[in-house]
Design a protein around this motif. Structure first.
Motif, PDB file in Angstrom:
ATOM      1  N   GLY A 574      11.491 -16.148   9.257  1.00  0.00           N
ATOM      2  CA  GLY A 574      12.754 -15.516   9.652  1.00  0.00           C
ATOM      3  C   GLY A 574      12.611 -14.065  10.050  1.00  0.00           C
ATOM      4  O   GLY A 574      13.604 -13.345  10.178  1.00  0.00           O
ATOM      5  N   LYS A 575      11.380 -13.620  10.304  1.00  0.00           N
ATOM      6  CA  LYS A 575      11.116 -12.209  10.594  1.00  0.00           C
ATOM      7  C   LYS A 575      11.852 -11.732  11.844  1.00  0.00           C
ATOM      8  O   LYS A 575      12.478 -10.675  11.847  1.00  0.00           O
ATOM      9  CB  LYS A 575       9.618 -11.990  10.748  1.00  0.00           C
ATOM     10  CG  LYS A 575       9.240 -10.557  11.115  1.00  0.00           C
ATOM     11  CD  LYS A 575       7.726 -10.418  11.314  1.00  0.00           C
ATOM     12  CE  LYS A 575       7.372  -8.993  11.744  1.00  0.00           C
ATOM     13  NZ  LYS A 575       5.922  -8.839  11.984  1.00  0.00           N
ATOM     14  N   ILE A 580      16.405  -8.802  14.577  1.00  0.00           N
ATOM     15  CA  ILE A 580      17.502  -8.734  15.550  1.00  0.00           C
ATOM     16  C   ILE A 580      18.781  -8.273  14.860  1.00  0.00           C
ATOM     17  O   ILE A 580      19.498  -7.395  15.358  1.00  0.00           O
ATOM     18  CB  ILE A 580      17.705 -10.100  16.221  1.00  0.00           C
ATOM     19  CG1 ILE A 580      16.484 -10.479  17.057  1.00  0.00           C
ATOM     20  CG2 ILE A 580      18.955 -10.088  17.100  1.00  0.00           C
ATOM     21  CD1 ILE A 580      16.532 -11.899  17.595  1.00  0.00           C
ATOM     22  N   VAL A 581      19.086  -8.865  13.710  1.00  0.00           N
ATOM     23  CA  VAL A 581      20.299  -8.521  12.970  1.00  0.00           C
ATOM     24  C   VAL A 581      20.247  -7.064  12.506  1.00  0.00           C
ATOM     25  O   VAL A 581      21.225  -6.323  12.628  1.00  0.00           O
ATOM     26  CB  VAL A 581      20.486  -9.474  11.773  1.00  0.00           C
ATOM     27  CG1 VAL A 581      21.629  -8.996  10.875  1.00  0.00           C
ATOM     28  CG2 VAL A 581      20.750 -10.898  12.255  1.00  0.00           C
ATOM     29  N   ALA A 582      19.096  -6.642  11.980  1.00  0.00           N
ATOM     30  CA  ALA A 582      18.965  -5.281  11.459  1.00  0.00           C
ATOM     31  C   ALA A 582      19.074  -4.240  12.573  1.00  0.00           C
ATOM     32  O   ALA A 582      19.710  -3.190  12.401  1.00  0.00           O
ATOM     33  CB  ALA A 582      17.638  -5.128  10.716  1.00  0.00           C
ATOM     34  N   GLU A 583      18.463  -4.529  13.717  1.00  0.00           N
ATOM     35  CA  GLU A 583      18.437  -3.555  14.801  1.00  0.00           C
ATOM     36  C   GLU A 583      19.761  -3.477  15.554  1.00  0.00           C
ATOM     37  O   GLU A 583      20.202  -2.402  15.944  1.00  0.00           O
ATOM     38  CB  GLU A 583      17.303  -3.901  15.775  1.00  0.00           C
ATOM     39  CG  GLU A 583      15.911  -3.682  15.219  1.00  0.00           C
ATOM     40  CD  GLU A 583      15.581  -2.201  15.057  1.00  0.00           C
ATOM     41  OE1 GLU A 583      16.094  -1.381  15.840  1.00  0.00           O
ATOM     42  OE2 GLU A 583      14.821  -1.877  14.129  1.00  0.00           O
ATOM     43  N   THR A 584      20.407  -4.617  15.783  1.00  0.00           N
ATOM     44  CA  THR A 584      21.628  -4.632  16.606  1.00  0.00           C
ATOM     45  C   THR A 584      22.901  -4.517  15.785  1.00  0.00           C
ATOM     46  O   THR A 584      23.922  -4.062  16.288  1.00  0.00           O
ATOM     47  CB  THR A 584      21.704  -5.918  17.440  1.00  0.00           C
ATOM     48  OG1 THR A 584      21.851  -7.050  16.564  1.00  0.00           O
ATOM     49  CG2 THR A 584      20.455  -6.086  18.282  1.00  0.00           C
ATOM     50  N   GLY A 585      22.881  -4.964  14.516  1.00  0.00           N
ATOM     51  CA  GLY A 585      24.088  -4.958  13.693  1.00  0.00           C
ATOM     52  C   GLY A 585      24.950  -6.196  13.865  1.00  0.00           C
ATOM     53  O   GLY A 585      25.973  -6.346  13.199  1.00  0.00           O
ATOM     54  N   ALA A 586      24.571  -7.105  14.765  1.00  0.00           N
ATOM     55  CA  ALA A 586      25.340  -8.336  14.988  1.00  0.00           C
ATOM     56  C   ALA A 586      24.849  -9.442  14.065  1.00  0.00           C
ATOM     57  O   ALA A 586      23.699  -9.439  13.628  1.00  0.00           O
ATOM     58  CB  ALA A 586      25.206  -8.779  16.442  1.00  0.00           C
ATOM     59  N   LYS A 597      25.113 -18.545  17.822  1.00  0.00           N
ATOM     60  CA  LYS A 597      26.388 -17.820  17.807  1.00  0.00           C
ATOM     61  C   LYS A 597      26.121 -16.386  17.373  1.00  0.00           C
ATOM     62  O   LYS A 597      25.583 -16.150  16.295  1.00  0.00           O
ATOM     63  CB  LYS A 597      27.373 -18.493  16.859  1.00  0.00           C
ATOM     64  CG  LYS A 597      27.790 -19.882  17.334  1.00  0.00           C
ATOM     65  CD  LYS A 597      28.714 -20.570  16.352  1.00  0.00           C
ATOM     66  CE  LYS A 597      29.067 -21.975  16.841  1.00  0.00           C
ATOM     67  NZ  LYS A 597      29.889 -22.718  15.861  1.00  0.00           N
ATOM     68  N   ILE A 598      26.494 -15.460  18.229  1.00  0.00           N
ATOM     69  CA  ILE A 598      26.299 -14.033  17.971  1.00  0.00           C
ATOM     70  C   ILE A 598      27.677 -13.423  17.733  1.00  0.00           C
ATOM     71  O   ILE A 598      28.576 -13.576  18.573  1.00  0.00           O
ATOM     72  CB  ILE A 598      25.610 -13.337  19.157  1.00  0.00           C
ATOM     73  CG1 ILE A 598      24.351 -14.104  19.574  1.00  0.00           C
ATOM     74  CG2 ILE A 598      25.267 -11.906  18.810  1.00  0.00           C
ATOM     75  CD1 ILE A 598      23.781 -13.651  20.899  1.00  0.00           C
ATOM     76  N   SER A 599      27.865 -12.757  16.611  1.00  0.00           N
ATOM     77  CA  SER A 599      29.198 -12.253  16.276  1.00  0.00           C
ATOM     78  C   SER A 599      29.152 -10.814  15.797  1.00  0.00           C
ATOM     79  O   SER A 599      28.212 -10.387  15.120  1.00  0.00           O
ATOM     80  CB  SER A 599      29.835 -13.127  15.188  1.00  0.00           C
ATOM     81  OG  SER A 599      29.018 -13.170  14.036  1.00  0.00           O
ATOM     82  N   ALA A 609      22.130  -7.992  21.006  1.00  0.00           N
ATOM     83  CA  ALA A 609      21.484  -9.150  20.383  1.00  0.00           C
ATOM     84  C   ALA A 609      21.260 -10.263  21.407  1.00  0.00           C
ATOM     85  O   ALA A 609      20.208 -10.928  21.409  1.00  0.00           O
ATOM     86  CB  ALA A 609      22.336  -9.661  19.220  1.00  0.00           C
ATOM     87  N   LYS A 610      22.240 -10.466  22.273  1.00  0.00           N
ATOM     88  CA  LYS A 610      22.115 -11.504  23.302  1.00  0.00           C
ATOM     89  C   LYS A 610      20.939 -11.198  24.235  1.00  0.00           C
ATOM     90  O   LYS A 610      20.132 -12.085  24.561  1.00  0.00           O
ATOM     91  CB  LYS A 610      23.421 -11.592  24.093  1.00  0.00           C
ATOM     92  CG  LYS A 610      23.400 -12.635  25.191  1.00  0.00           C
ATOM     93  CD  LYS A 610      24.725 -12.641  25.939  1.00  0.00           C
ATOM     94  CE  LYS A 610      24.690 -13.632  27.101  1.00  0.00           C
ATOM     95  NZ  LYS A 610      25.961 -13.622  27.863  1.00  0.00           N
ATOM     96  N   LYS A 611      20.836  -9.937  24.639  1.00  0.00           N
ATOM     97  CA  LYS A 611      19.760  -9.543  25.527  1.00  0.00           C
ATOM     98  C   LYS A 611      18.407  -9.752  24.858  1.00  0.00           C
ATOM     99  O   LYS A 611      17.444 -10.224  25.478  1.00  0.00           O
ATOM    100  CB  LYS A 611      19.941  -8.070  25.914  1.00  0.00           C
ATOM    101  CG  LYS A 611      18.908  -7.552  26.903  1.00  0.00           C
ATOM    102  CD  LYS A 611      19.191  -6.100  27.260  1.00  0.00           C
ATOM    103  CE  LYS A 611      18.138  -5.559  28.230  1.00  0.00           C
ATOM    104  NZ  LYS A 611      18.385  -4.129  28.553  1.00  0.00           N
ATOM    105  N   TRP A 612      18.341  -9.424  23.578  1.00  0.00           N
ATOM    106  CA  TRP A 612      17.096  -9.586  22.824  1.00  0.00           C
ATOM    107  C   TRP A 612      16.694 -11.064  22.777  1.00  0.00           C
ATOM    108  O   TRP A 612      15.546 -11.428  23.031  1.00  0.00           O
ATOM    109  CB  TRP A 612      17.297  -9.030  21.424  1.00  0.00           C
ATOM    110  CG  TRP A 612      16.041  -8.850  20.619  1.00  0.00           C
ATOM    111  CD1 TRP A 612      14.922  -9.617  20.645  1.00  0.00           C
ATOM    112  CD2 TRP A 612      15.799  -7.814  19.655  1.00  0.00           C
ATOM    113  NE1 TRP A 612      13.993  -9.159  19.744  1.00  0.00           N
ATOM    114  CE2 TRP A 612      14.501  -8.048  19.125  1.00  0.00           C
ATOM    115  CE3 TRP A 612      16.541  -6.750  19.177  1.00  0.00           C
ATOM    116  CZ2 TRP A 612      13.952  -7.230  18.141  1.00  0.00           C
ATOM    117  CZ3 TRP A 612      15.996  -5.932  18.198  1.00  0.00           C
ATOM    118  CH2 TRP A 612      14.706  -6.161  17.693  1.00  0.00           C
TER     119      TRP A 612
END
Length: 771
Positions: A574-575, A580-586, A597-599, A609-612
């Motif tokens: 899950g790295k 992604i979650v830590a860097e983008t906040g989403a 699903k990105i929220s 997050a989507k771009k990543w």
């Protein structure tokens, strides 16, 4: 040893067997009901005496599902069945409601009904089996039960009714309806429907009643074999003289009180009349039992006055006609920080309904006989004591609150959008602030408005109405939008909710021995007219769903990726997804089908997050220009991350059009650069170029460097003079020392110990070399 009695019938393609005499023989009666491979044991016990001063009927019904019935071990820390779940509470009410009216007035012995699911075949819900077992046990016990009742579930699909459909058939069908009935009349209806017509719903009830008659006859057959002797029930004293005195004393006071339209004023006037009656009892020197009987006579007198006025004169307590709806006022968006809110007021009934939108991790986890599943729509109903002007218990919801909330849930659930259309978890909260009749239907109306205010794309708005009945012999009157007093003093509580297209839920409870088809038809027709009126009043506040979500609600964007790319997005342990979650906040959720699903409440976080993620799953294209970040610098160039999880090498020779001595003269770690994909080898290694891209604008530049010499011309002199070409792990250290290794080949004029003609390591692949 066992004196076992049993009967069997065919019902809905399965065999229903009722057995007694083998299990729980110390109970007043116990029945083991088997339907298919579902087995329910129901035991009934009754107190042989009444507690002194008791003036109510203490019937308690408990329904319990044993996890072992489905071969499962309960989840949680304790690993055993605990307090009643929501489903167990609802089924307990389902059993209680049709049997309670079938005990004679004045019977106050405590009765305990316990139904336990011992085996579950996973096909049909065991609630119907439990209802039948409870009815059979009460009939055998000898208590004064005016049953038996039968029960049946009805589904509807492709224009055909289905008797006791399977769980899968209910899910894919248009109807889930449960009916309990005696041999002569329907006692209870509970349902959820996908906007069906009144005719279809009535047909389903009649279809269920026919099946229930078969069950009733089977129970009677069992009773003829195994029923205990009926109890002797004491007949009440003749209180006609006392009734006449009471009517003369307080009859006019009660009649005047029930003409007051304000509930508080009416309650005060009725209490004054009751106090006058109590004073009369004291003057007469009546004993405690006679006083209790007198109090009941007072209540009967109230019912008689109200019912006569409605039946004979068509006049109701608050002056309305039998079809008239109380004044309605609805408003939306009055709470600033909620995602959606509505205040719905109908007469003296009022509900504050709020809608909250959440992500997938807010779903409710439910563990039961069918296994673990998640619910994305929740509706919670609260009924504080101040709503009826009383002092009382305030805390966890009781059975009534759970039941009313589920009724409103069934009304709204059929019009919700699919998860693909609207991937949110939805919670509707209904707080009743005033109550004088049908707060559950106010919850339906307010809940519908609050979801529309929150931007939930409902198929259509939903309204609900509660109908009542006054029945005396063959005369009857169906009344719309009943008050609390009309509910208490009437013979029926019939709730119907739906859209302009059809019914979504229907619930009926009867206080007499059932109603006829004629009464049912009138009630449905009258309810349809009332629902249409209420929908019109609701539309004045909000006629359609808002197109924009609240600024405080989370946004959810859904993307579909190839299943083979799921592991790339998640990463080892899950790295990647955590990063992604830590860097983008989403928040990022991904399922086994590759639906992501990105929220976030911040659209910029979603886009990042989507771009990543798209960068991870997309394949690089030769000739395409990307924006990337320098992640590592080595002697011979720099590695650039340019598509989320993809890295490529910009060789030192591809950094600028002039010679570059050291990569650090041009780039630094963390620097953003624009690169063009030059080549992707069969192993997926990517060669990038900075020199052919304008680093300011990102536009492609003309390549002014002369074309490279074909690789095939140099293949011969690379064969023997550069050692083992598989030693790539050491190639990076040797970029300028190629002339010091192995048998030297004739370099001609350039063989001066500075390495090969391109200054690169022999261990690097061909495409990392420069001319």
């Amino acid at each position: 040893m066992f004196d076992v009695k049993k009967v069997s019938i065919e019902l809905g393609g399965k065999t229903l067997t009722l057995e007694t005499g083998r299990i729980a023989r110390q109970a007043d009666a116990a029945v083991l009901a088997t339907y298919g491979e579902t087995v329910v044991l129901c035991a009934v016990t009754a107190a042989k005496s009444v507690k002194e001063g008791q003036d109510f009927f203490p019937l308690t019904v408990h329904y319990q599902e044993k996890y072992s019935a489905a071969g499962r071990i309960p989840g949680g820390f304790f690993k055993r069945e605990r307090g009643a779940t929501e489903k167990e509470t609802l089924v307990s009410r389902l059993i209680d409601r049709p049997v309670r009216p079938l005990f004679p007035e004045g019977f106050y012995n405590e009765i305990n009904v316990i139904a336990q699911v011992l085996s579950f075949d996973g096909e049909s819900e065991p609630d119907i089996v439990a209802m039948i077992a409870a009815s059979a046990a009460l009939t055998l016990s000898g208590v004064p039960f005016l049953g038996p009742i039968g029960a049946a579930r009805v589904g509807y699909k492709d224009g055909e009714y289905q008797l006791n459909p399977s769980l899968d058939e209910v899910k894919t069908g248009e109807l889930d309806l449960v009916v309990a009935a005696t041999g002569n009349a329907v006692m209870m209806v509970e349902s959820e429907a996908k906007e069906l017509s009144e005719d279809v719903m009535l047909g389903a009830v009649l279809f269920a009643h026919e099946a229930s008659k078969k069950v009733v006859n089977a129970i009677i057959d069992l009773a003829e074999k195994a029923a205990k002797d009926p109890w002797d029930v004491a007949k009440g004293d003749n209180l006609d003289d006392l009734k006449k005195k009471l009517k003369k004393l307080i009859g006019k006071d009660i009649a005047a009180a029930y003409k007051l339209t304000d509930k508080s004023a009416r309650s005060s006037a009725i209490n004054a009349a009751r106090d006058k009656a109590k004073a009369f009892f004291a003057e007469e020197g009546l004993d405690a039992q006679s006083v209790m009987a007198g109090i009941k006579l007072t209540k009967k007198l109230e019912a008689e006055i109200v019912r006569t006025a409605i039946l004979k004169e068509g006049k109701r307590i608050d002056g309305r006609t039998t079809t008239q709806i109380r004044p309605i006022e609805a408003m939306v968006g009055f709470l600033p920080r909620t995602h959606g809110s509505a205040l719905f007021t109908r007469g003296e009934t009022q509900a504050i309904c709020t809608t909250t939108l959440g992500t997938k991790d807010a779903e409710q986890m439910i563990d039961g006989l069918t296994g673990l599943h998640y619910e994305s729509f929740m509706l919670h109903y609260n009924f504080p004591p101040y709503s009826v002007g009383e002092v009382g218990r305030f805390g966890a919801p009781g059975r009534r609150e759970v039941g009313h909330g589920k009724l409103a849930w069934r009304a709204l659930h059929p019009v919700l959008p699919s998860k693909e259309e609207f991937p949110y978890t939805i919670r509707v909260l209904s707080d009743i602030t005033e109550s004088n009749g049908s707060s559950s239907m106010a919850t339906v109306c307010g809940g519908s408005l609050s979801m529309m205010d929150a931007g939930v794309p409902l198929k259509r708005p939903v309204s609900g109405i509660a109908m009542g009945l006054i029945l005396e012999g063959k005369e009857f009157a169906v009344i719309s939008d009943i008050l609390g007093d009309e509910d208490h003093l009437g013979d029926m509580d019939f709730k119907v909710a739906g859209t302009e297209a059809g019914i979504t839920t229907m619930q009926m409870d009867i206080k007499v021995a059932g109603i006829t088809q004629e009464i049912f038809e009138v009630a449905l027709r009258q309810a349809k007219e009332g629902r249409a009126h209420i929908l019109g009043e609701m539309s004045k506040a909000l006629s359609s769903t808002r197109t924009e979500l609240s600024a405080h609600a989370p946004r959810i964007e859904t993307i579909q990726i190839d299943k083979s790319k799921i592991r790339d997005v998640i990463g080892t342990g899950g790295k990647v997804i955590r990063e992604i979650v830590a860097e983008t906040g989403a928040k990022v959720d991904i399922d086994d089908e590759g639906i992501i699903k990105i929220s976030s409440s911040d659209i910029n976080q979603i886009e990042a997050a989507k771009k990543w993620i798209l960068g991870i799953v997309e394949e690089a294209e030769v000739g395409k220009i990307y924006t990337g970040k320098v992640v590592n610098i080595v002697d011979f160039g720099a590695f650039v991350n340019f598509m989320g999880g993809k890295d490529g090498l910009v060789h030192v020779s591809e950094m600028k059009n002039e010679r570059v001595e050291k990569p650090t003269d041009v780039v630094s770690e963390g620097q953003e650069v624009k690169v063009k994909v030059l080549e992707i080898d069969p192993r997926g290694k990517v060669r990038l170029s900075m020199r052919v891209v304008d680093q300011e604008t990102g536009e492609e530049l003309e390549d002014t460097r002369p074309p490279r010499e074909p690789r095939g011309d140099r293949g011969g002199d690379r064969e023997g003079g550069r050692g083992d070409r598989n030693r790539r792990d050491r190639g990076g250290d040797r970029g300028g020392r190629g002339g010091d290794r192995g048998p030297r080949r004739d370099r001609g004029p350039r063989g001066e110990g500075k390495g090969d003609d391109d200054g690169s390591s022999a261990g690097l692949p061909d495409f990392l070399t420069q001319d």
